[in-house]
Design a protein around this motif. Structure first.
Motif, mmCIF file in Angstrom:
data_model
loop_
_atom_site.group_PDB
_atom_site.id
_atom_site.type_symbol
_atom_site.label_atom_id
_atom_site.label_comp_id
_atom_site.label_asym_id
_atom_site.label_seq_id
_atom_site.Cartn_x
_atom_site.Cartn_y
_atom_site.Cartn_z
ATOM 1 N N ALA A 1 106.057 37.101 -8.766
ATOM 2 C CA ALA A 1 105.058 38.303 -9.138
ATOM 3 C C ALA A 1 105.702 38.869 -10.468
ATOM 4 C CB ALA A 1 104.678 39.153 -7.912
ATOM 5 N N GLU A 2 104.729 39.123 -11.537
ATOM 6 C CA GLU A 2 105.030 40.065 -12.469
ATOM 7 C C GLU A 2 104.361 41.517 -12.313
ATOM 8 O OE1 GLU A 2 106.623 41.813 -14.982
ATOM 9 O OE2 GLU A 2 107.155 39.911 -15.426
ATOM 10 N N VAL A 3 105.262 42.485 -11.967
ATOM 11 C CA VAL A 3 104.981 43.721 -11.448
ATOM 12 C C VAL A 3 104.784 45.034 -12.612
ATOM 13 C CG1 VAL A 3 105.310 43.188 -9.013
ATOM 14 C CG2 VAL A 3 107.121 44.091 -10.488
ATOM 15 N N ARG A 4 105.543 44.499 -13.824
ATOM 16 C CA ARG A 4 105.555 45.644 -14.765
ATOM 17 C C ARG A 4 104.171 45.972 -15.370
ATOM 18 N NH1 ARG A 4 110.675 43.012 -17.534
ATOM 19 N NH2 ARG A 4 109.435 41.180 -17.335
ATOM 20 N N VAL A 5 103.091 45.160 -15.286
ATOM 21 C CA VAL A 5 101.696 45.450 -16.211
ATOM 22 C C VAL A 5 101.194 46.711 -15.435
ATOM 23 C CG1 VAL A 5 101.396 43.349 -16.939
ATOM 24 C CG2 VAL A 5 100.963 43.800 -14.590
ATOM 25 N N ILE A 6 101.000 47.832 -16.409
ATOM 26 C CA ILE A 6 100.467 48.963 -15.546
ATOM 27 C C ILE A 6 98.996 49.055 -15.491
ATOM 28 C CG2 ILE A 6 102.453 50.215 -16.356
ATOM 29 C CD1 ILE A 6 100.775 51.190 -18.518
ATOM 30 N N SER A 7 98.171 47.918 -15.355
ATOM 31 C CA SER A 7 96.695 48.116 -15.003
ATOM 32 C C SER A 7 96.367 46.467 -14.778
ATOM 33 C CB SER A 7 95.851 48.616 -16.160
ATOM 34 O OG SER A 7 95.622 47.790 -17.433
ATOM 35 N N GLY A 8 95.047 46.394 -14.310
ATOM 36 C CA GLY A 8 94.617 44.966 -14.109
ATOM 37 C C GLY A 8 94.188 44.573 -15.412
ATOM 38 N N GLN A 9 93.547 45.284 -16.358
ATOM 39 C CA GLN A 9 93.157 44.801 -17.742
ATOM 40 C C GLN A 9 94.385 44.258 -18.432
ATOM 41 O OE1 GLN A 9 89.950 45.623 -19.129
ATOM 42 N NE2 GLN A 9 90.537 45.342 -21.380
ATOM 43 N N MET A 10 95.597 45.057 -18.431
ATOM 44 C CA MET A 10 96.857 44.541 -18.797
ATOM 45 C C MET A 10 97.369 43.474 -18.276
ATOM 46 S SD MET A 10 100.479 46.340 -19.591
ATOM 47 C CE MET A 10 99.960 47.788 -20.612
ATOM 48 N N ALA A 11 96.979 43.247 -17.070
ATOM 49 C CA ALA A 11 97.469 41.774 -16.449
ATOM 50 C C ALA A 11 96.744 40.753 -17.160
ATOM 51 C CB ALA A 11 97.467 41.989 -14.793
ATOM 52 N N ASN A 12 95.359 40.886 -17.288
ATOM 53 C CA ASN A 12 94.768 39.776 -17.741
ATOM 54 C C ASN A 12 95.267 39.423 -19.132
ATOM 55 O OD1 ASN A 12 93.500 39.620 -15.279
ATOM 56 N ND2 ASN A 12 91.440 40.385 -16.097
ATOM 57 N N ASP A 13 95.281 40.489 -20.036
ATOM 58 C CA ASP A 13 95.587 40.289 -21.397
ATOM 59 C C ASP A 13 96.870 39.591 -21.505
ATOM 60 O OD1 ASP A 13 96.500 41.082 -24.349
ATOM 61 O OD2 ASP A 13 94.750 42.365 -24.095
ATOM 62 N N THR A 14 97.878 39.852 -20.689
ATOM 63 C CA THR A 14 99.201 39.439 -20.857
ATOM 64 C C THR A 14 99.215 37.798 -20.451
ATOM 65 O OG1 THR A 14 100.069 41.592 -20.089
ATOM 66 C CG2 THR A 14 101.400 39.576 -19.748
ATOM 67 N N VAL A 15 98.145 37.596 -19.300
ATOM 68 C CA VAL A 15 98.077 36.084 -18.966
ATOM 69 C C VAL A 15 97.646 35.183 -20.205
ATOM 70 C CG1 VAL A 15 96.843 34.549 -17.580
ATOM 71 C CG2 VAL A 15 97.975 36.546 -16.632
ATOM 72 N N TYR A 16 96.622 35.957 -20.791
ATOM 73 C CA TYR A 16 95.972 35.250 -22.041
ATOM 74 C C TYR A 16 97.005 35.240 -23.099
ATOM 75 C CZ TYR A 16 91.897 37.319 -19.757
ATOM 76 O OH TYR A 16 90.718 37.787 -18.905
ATOM 77 N N ASP A 17 97.651 36.139 -23.266
ATOM 78 C CA ASP A 17 98.746 36.020 -24.431
ATOM 79 C C ASP A 17 99.849 34.958 -24.000
ATOM 80 O OD1 ASP A 17 100.369 36.919 -26.586
ATOM 81 O OD2 ASP A 17 100.717 38.945 -25.979
ATOM 82 N N LEU B 1 99.497 32.358 -22.113
ATOM 83 C CA LEU B 1 98.902 30.960 -22.122
ATOM 84 C C LEU B 1 98.786 30.525 -23.722
ATOM 85 C CD1 LEU B 1 97.744 28.677 -20.456
ATOM 86 C CD2 LEU B 1 95.435 29.799 -20.677
ATOM 87 N N LYS B 2 98.433 31.685 -24.321
ATOM 88 C CA LYS B 2 98.323 31.084 -25.879
ATOM 89 C C LYS B 2 99.457 30.742 -26.592
ATOM 90 C CE LYS B 2 97.118 33.443 -30.203
ATOM 91 N NZ LYS B 2 96.816 34.763 -30.563
ATOM 92 N N GLN B 3 100.692 31.374 -26.028
ATOM 93 C CA GLN B 3 102.011 31.198 -26.557
ATOM 94 C C GLN B 3 102.548 29.865 -26.167
ATOM 95 O OE1 GLN B 3 105.204 33.310 -27.123
ATOM 96 N NE2 GLN B 3 104.020 34.419 -28.757
ATOM 97 N N PHE B 4 101.974 29.617 -24.725
ATOM 98 C CA PHE B 4 102.464 28.142 -24.118
ATOM 99 C C PHE B 4 101.655 27.014 -24.822
ATOM 100 C CE2 PHE B 4 101.501 25.060 -20.544
ATOM 101 C CZ PHE B 4 102.796 24.493 -20.442
ATOM 102 N N ARG B 5 100.258 27.384 -25.017
ATOM 103 C CA ARG B 5 99.681 26.281 -25.763
ATOM 104 C C ARG B 5 100.087 26.080 -27.164
ATOM 105 N NH1 ARG B 5 97.732 23.874 -21.368
ATOM 106 N NH2 ARG B 5 95.857 24.979 -20.463
ATOM 107 N N ASN B 6 100.848 26.818 -27.666
ATOM 108 C CA ASN B 6 101.367 26.640 -29.134
ATOM 109 C C ASN B 6 102.905 26.528 -29.136
ATOM 110 O OD1 ASN B 6 99.235 27.398 -31.404
ATOM 111 N ND2 ASN B 6 98.896 28.763 -29.711
ATOM 112 N N ARG B 7 103.554 26.056 -27.876
ATOM 113 C CA ARG B 7 104.850 26.092 -27.909
ATOM 114 C C ARG B 7 105.618 24.971 -28.763
ATOM 115 N NH1 ARG B 7 102.339 23.581 -23.701
ATOM 116 N NH2 ARG B 7 103.114 21.644 -22.861
ATOM 117 N N HIS B 8 104.638 23.965 -28.975
ATOM 118 C CA HIS B 8 105.052 22.718 -30.075
ATOM 119 C C HIS B 8 104.586 22.946 -31.355
ATOM 120 C CE1 HIS B 8 106.173 20.967 -26.357
ATOM 121 N NE2 HIS B 8 104.923 20.619 -25.622
#
Lengths: 885, 126
Positions: free
Chosen positions: A525-541, A543-550
């Motif tokens: 669990a990542e518990v430092r996000v301070i809102s649900g919206q931020m939780a989602n934004d962080t996941v998108y961010d 995943l974008k990093q992960f897809r660009n890892r190469h």
């Protein structure tokens, strides 16, 4: 009148209903009826206007090469239209000027309808025919065979639903099309128009069915309107007209298409295929973009875009503006009025989004101007100019951003520029102290009102226990606890803490993760996000990093495609391109729109996902991310089916497979054996906000099934780094401590609280239905499987129902349903049982509350305040919080 | 001379007292223009010759004008039309009068049509 003039199939109706017939573009058309232009304009803005536009040219383009032919001859991306979609487009010449502007309707894969201006029909036909390939395309002029009727305005959908089955209307979005049988032929219904109205239809009946359709629409309440109102409406909406803003300018040269801002959307950028005018238009676009960025230093006279079309408004004055009048700025002539008129506008009653047009109206002169391209209005200040008429009279006018705001359902006239906000003036200490006291007292009063006088039924809120409250405001509430894991220090090394004195906060953060793992059965669990919206934004961010890892040393590419819930089917902004997804999703190169697919609904139930259709979409679109969960949620989502499919289709261990996320914002506190367990069902990520059905203070969480060795392990590391230092520096350790307390409460009371919330919701829904309210959802399955209950009133009445309830101290929120045009036209009210369940209400109590809710909404003979006392008395039975430690 | 007299440009004139007359636009003219939204009035005291523009009368779609049926001086203007130009639609030869003038040369009246001639004239136009 000239007998050679064309007559539409509705000509005799117009003539026998006081239509003032005038010659227009070779046709004998009504400029207005006995109602008059002003009343016809207002009827369209307030209710629904009905226009015979059968004089427009209609070409049917069919065949295997039809799409390629339209790609060559039209500027917009015909290939990006799916069947039953439409868009605005241009027929450009090689110079980047307009042969005409047009609307293209894709009726099938190889079947298009192109609607052009009446006055250009013959020119357009010869132009298109001269570019026809030898085979594979048929171009037929169907202007006679098919009629065309526009139905526009806030009530248009309701009017049309009296004539055809409401279920056959196109999806509730601009540019969608449906085809339905009508009077023995096909009726094409398109969500398009030329008035600026967001609820708008253009109807294409066969010639023989046009009269019947027109009559039925008039009987259903539409106001027939002539060409006069059609022109004043389009002008108010700022839409261009050939011969004014398009075509040949007063200097005898082509007005460049990019003089019109619509060209941004109606000229494609795709590099692949050539089209007529492409190179000129590319140059115009690049100049246009530089002008908007204020980067173009070329003197206006030497530009391709010497002038741009801008809306013109007169706030003091009653004289209509007219085409050809000169515009003067600082003593210099800087342009001309390309279209001018005077429009009526309703005086709005009420405030803000919920204001409604009253029966009173006023008039104001407006126009469109071609204004020298180095002059731009800003959104915060007008550009004052002089308009000189043909007799030398001068009047004051302003170049404005727009003359009409298409707020749904009731568009507003532009009312001038914003006044600067008030500031608080410094005062002496004694006054500051008494102001502080007042603030404290008013806050306490508000607290008391919401806690013991109101019945709180908003499904996205809750109260925290005093135990959790105490934790939340204890010392960590003012502290930091920045920390992260540095891989360089070794896989199992402790996290680096950047502040001292934080050992306690650190330890409790670890306890919280452990508690969440117990409650949800997740691995991390990542518990430092301070809102649900931020939780989602962080996941998108992440995943974008992960897809660009190469792809080091290159600009990160956005997510290729995402599958989400449509906003109007309950999707939340935290998973929409208009909201948190905005910076993370690619544009589809084919459609030039954000690459977002929407979950298909089951045909008989818009609140349930069609799992098979979803798998089909995933197979075709191959999204990077699938996001379940929404803010109008009545049922479990088919996570297991879709996860199984993805694992089969792509391979569970394929890092390129779609990541499956469940946005549990609303139902976080219901997850588990009593509702749905997306973690057990195989979702990779569950995000949520902790203060709706969960007992926590206002925060967010990201939960995962990903652990060491998992194919998305690298992604999960990015979640941590995009949380800190990506999204937070201070992650509010105070409420984090509170969330630990709340999770302990949830762990202890889950099996009492969760089933009670749902049982209460079902009892409430059933009782509301019995009390005479229309409850959304399937009655057979108890209406709802969550805390949510949705009631539906007459179209657009949601806010009024919620207002009545509020006046009676029952707090809810208006809810726009899948078939409502916008939030402001919401037809329903959304309610949730979670908070009042926490204050001890059981099934019988909700059954007792239901008739009270129904009375407040339905009894129009009493003011809603009349029930306030009864509501307060009811609430006083439920002021003791339950399920707390 | 009694009753209204008309021009080919659809103005009417009513002699009130020797050389004082009211003038405005005809029912036919207001019907052609549609609902009026603007009336631009001349200043009192202006001298205007026959056939020159005296007032601007406009609808949403069309700009029309009132030309002087005969030359003269503007004595009074119908100020109420500024806020209610639609009066010309509802009562063009009554409440919708536009200006009161002093006629410079009464002989110019002879070029105008009487009611019957004007009726014939408008019949030929449609």
């Amino acid at each position: 009148m000239d007998e050679s003039l064309g007559r539409t199939v509705l000509h005799d109706w117009h003539e026998s209903h006081d239509g003032k017939m005038v010659p227009f573009a070779g046709w004998r058309m009504p400029v207005h009826y006995s109602t008059g232009i002003i009343a016809e304009h207002l009827a369209t803005r307030r209710r629904a206007g009905l226009f015979d536009v059968s004089h427009m040219g209609r070409f049917r383009v069919r065949g295997p090469e039809a799409e390629a032919f339209l790609q060559r001859t039209l500027t917009n991306n015909a290939a990006g239209l799916s069947p039953l979609e439409a868009h605005y487009t241009f027929i450009a010449n090689e110079q980047g000027g307009a042969v005409d502007d047009a609307y293209l309707y894709r009726l099938g894969v190889e079947d298009f309808l192109l609607v052009v201006n009446a006055g250009n029909r013959d020119i357009d036909r010869s132009w298109l025919e001269s570019h026809l390939p030898d085979r594979g395309v048929s171009l037929e002029d169907e202007s006679e065979a098919i009629a065309m009727i526009a139905l526009q305005g806030p009530s248009a959908a309701d009017v049309l639903a009296q004539v055809v089955d409401a279920r056959v209307l196109p999806e509730n979005k601009r540019n969608r099309i449906s085809i339905t049988p009508f009077e023995g032929g096909d009726l094409v219904i398109s969500r398009t128009g030329y008035t600026g109205e967001s609820v708008c239809f253009e109807l294409f009946p066969g010639r023989s069915a046009a009269d019947a359709l027109w009559d039925l629409l008039v009987k259903a309440g539409a106001t027939p309107a002539g060409l006069g109102a059609r022109d004043s409406l389009r002008l108010e909406a700022g839409l261009p007209l050939y011969g004014h803003e398009l075509g040949i300018g007063p200097d005898g040269r082509d007005i460049p298409l990019f003089a019109n801002s619509l060209a941004r959307f109606a000229v494609r950028t795709s590099k692949a295929e050539d089209f007529i005018g492409r190179s000129a238009l590319q140059e115009q676009r690049s100049e246009y973009e530089r002008i908007l960025r204020c980067e173009l230093k070329t003197p206006p006279a030497e530009r391709r875009l010497t002038h741009l079309v801008q809306p013109l408004a007169v706030f003091e004055g009653r004289r209509p503006l007219r085409q050809g009048w000169r515009i003067v700025f600082s003593g210099e002539e800087v342009g001309w009025v390309s279209s001018g008129t005077m429009v009526p506008y309703p005086i709005f009653q009420g405030d803000g989004l919920m204001a409604r047009p009253g029966e009173e109206h006023a008039m104001r002169p407006i126009g469109l101007a071609l204004l020298r391209s180095d002059l731009q209005p800003a959104s915060d200040r007008p550009l004052h100019v002089e308009v000189h008429d043909d007799r030398g009279n001068v009047m004051e006018a302003q170049i404005v951003e727009r003359n009409f705001w298409p707020v749904s359902p009731y568009g507003r006239p532009f009312g001038g520029f914003e006044a600067p906000a008030d500031r608080i003036v410094p005062v002496p200490l004694s006054r500051a102290q008494s102001a502080a006291l007042q603030l404290r007292e008013s806050a306490a009063e508000n607290h008391r009102w919401r806690r013991i006088d109101c019945i709180n039924l908003i499904p996205s809120e809750n109260c925290i226990s005093s135990f959790v409250e105490e934790l939340s405001i204890s010392d960590p509430a003012g502290r930091y606890n920045e920390h992260n894991h540095l891989r360089a220090l070794g896989v199992n090394s402790q996290e680096v803490r950047y502040y001292k004195g934080t050992a306690y906060s650190m330890a409790k953060e670890i306890d919280l993760i452990a508690a969440l793992r117990s409650f949800f059965g997740c691995r991390g669990a990542e518990v430092r996000v301070i809102s649900g919206q931020m939780a989602n934004d962080t996941v998108y961010d992440a995943l974008k990093q992960f897809r660009n890892r190469h792809r080091p040393r290159r600009t990160a590419a956005p997510l290729r495609r995402v599958l989400v819930h449509d906003l109007n089917k309950g999707g939340h902004l935290s998973a929409q391109v208009g909201g948190a997804l905005k910076n993370y999703v690619a544009h589809d190169p084919q459609t030039e729109r954000p690459a977002v697919d929407h979950f298909p609904a089951q045909p008989d139930n818009p609140y349930r996902i069609d799992a098979e259709g979803t798998c089909d979409l995933i197979r075709k679109g191959r999204p990077d991310l699938v996001i379940f969960g929404r803010s109008v949620i009545l049922h479990p989502e088919p996570v297991a089916e879709v996860v199984d499919y993805i694992h089969r289709e792509f391979g569970a261990d394929n890092p390129e497979r779609p990541l499956v996320m469940y946005d549990g914002a609303h139902v976080l506190g219901l997850l588990g054996p009593h509702f749905q367990d997306p973690i057990a069902q195989g979702a990779d990520i569950v995000t949520g906000s902790t203060h709706k059905t969960f007992f926590g203070p206002q925060r967010g969480v990201i939960l995962t099934t990903i652990g060491p060795g998992h194919v998305f392990e690298g992604f999960w590391r990015f979640v941590a780094s995009r949380t800190f230092p990506g999204h937070v520096s201070n992650h509010h350790p105070g409420t984090l401590l509170g969330l630990l307390g709340a999770t302990l409460e949830m762990l202890h009371f889950r099996n009492e609280y969760q089933p009670q919330v749902v049982a209460n919701a079902r009892a409430f829904a059933r009782a509301l239905s019995e009390a005479g309210l229309a409850v959304e959802g399937d009655e057979q399955s108890g209406f709802t499987d969550t805390h949510q209950v949705l009631i539906r009133g007459p179209r657009g009445s949601g806010n009024e129902m919620a207002d009545r309830l509020e006046s009676g101290n029952i707090i809810t929120n208006p809810q726009a349903f899948y078939d409502d045009p916008s939030f402001a036209a919401a037809s329903g009210v959304r309610m949730g049982t979670q908070e009042m369940t926490r204050f001890g209400m059981k099934e019988a109590d909700f059954e007792a509350l239901a008739p009270l809710v129904a009375k407040i909404i339905l009894d129009r003979n009493s003011p809603p305040e009349a029930w306030r006392e009864e509501v307060v008395a009811f609430r006083r039975n439920f002021v003791q919080m339950r399920y707390h430690l | 001379m009694s009753g209204l007299r008309y021009t080919e440009d659809h103005e009417w004139i009513l002699i009130e007292d020797d050389d004082v007359a009211l003038t405005g636009i005809t029912h036919y003219a207001q019907d052609q223009l549609g609902e009026l939204v603007y009336v631009g009035l001349p200043s009192v005291g202006t001298d205007i010759v026959q056939g020159e523009t005296c007032a601007e009368i406009e609808s949403v779609k069309a700009a029309g004008e009132l030309k002087m049926p005969v030359g003269g001086t503007v004595l009074e203007v119908n100020e109420s039309l500024v806020d209610a130009p639609e009066r010309i639609n509802s009562d063009p030869t009554g409440e919708g009068w536009v200006v009161r003038i002093r006629i410079a040369d009464s002989s110019e009246l002879e070029s105008l049509m009487d009611e019957e001639a004007y009726k014939e004239y408008t019949k030929g136009l449609s």
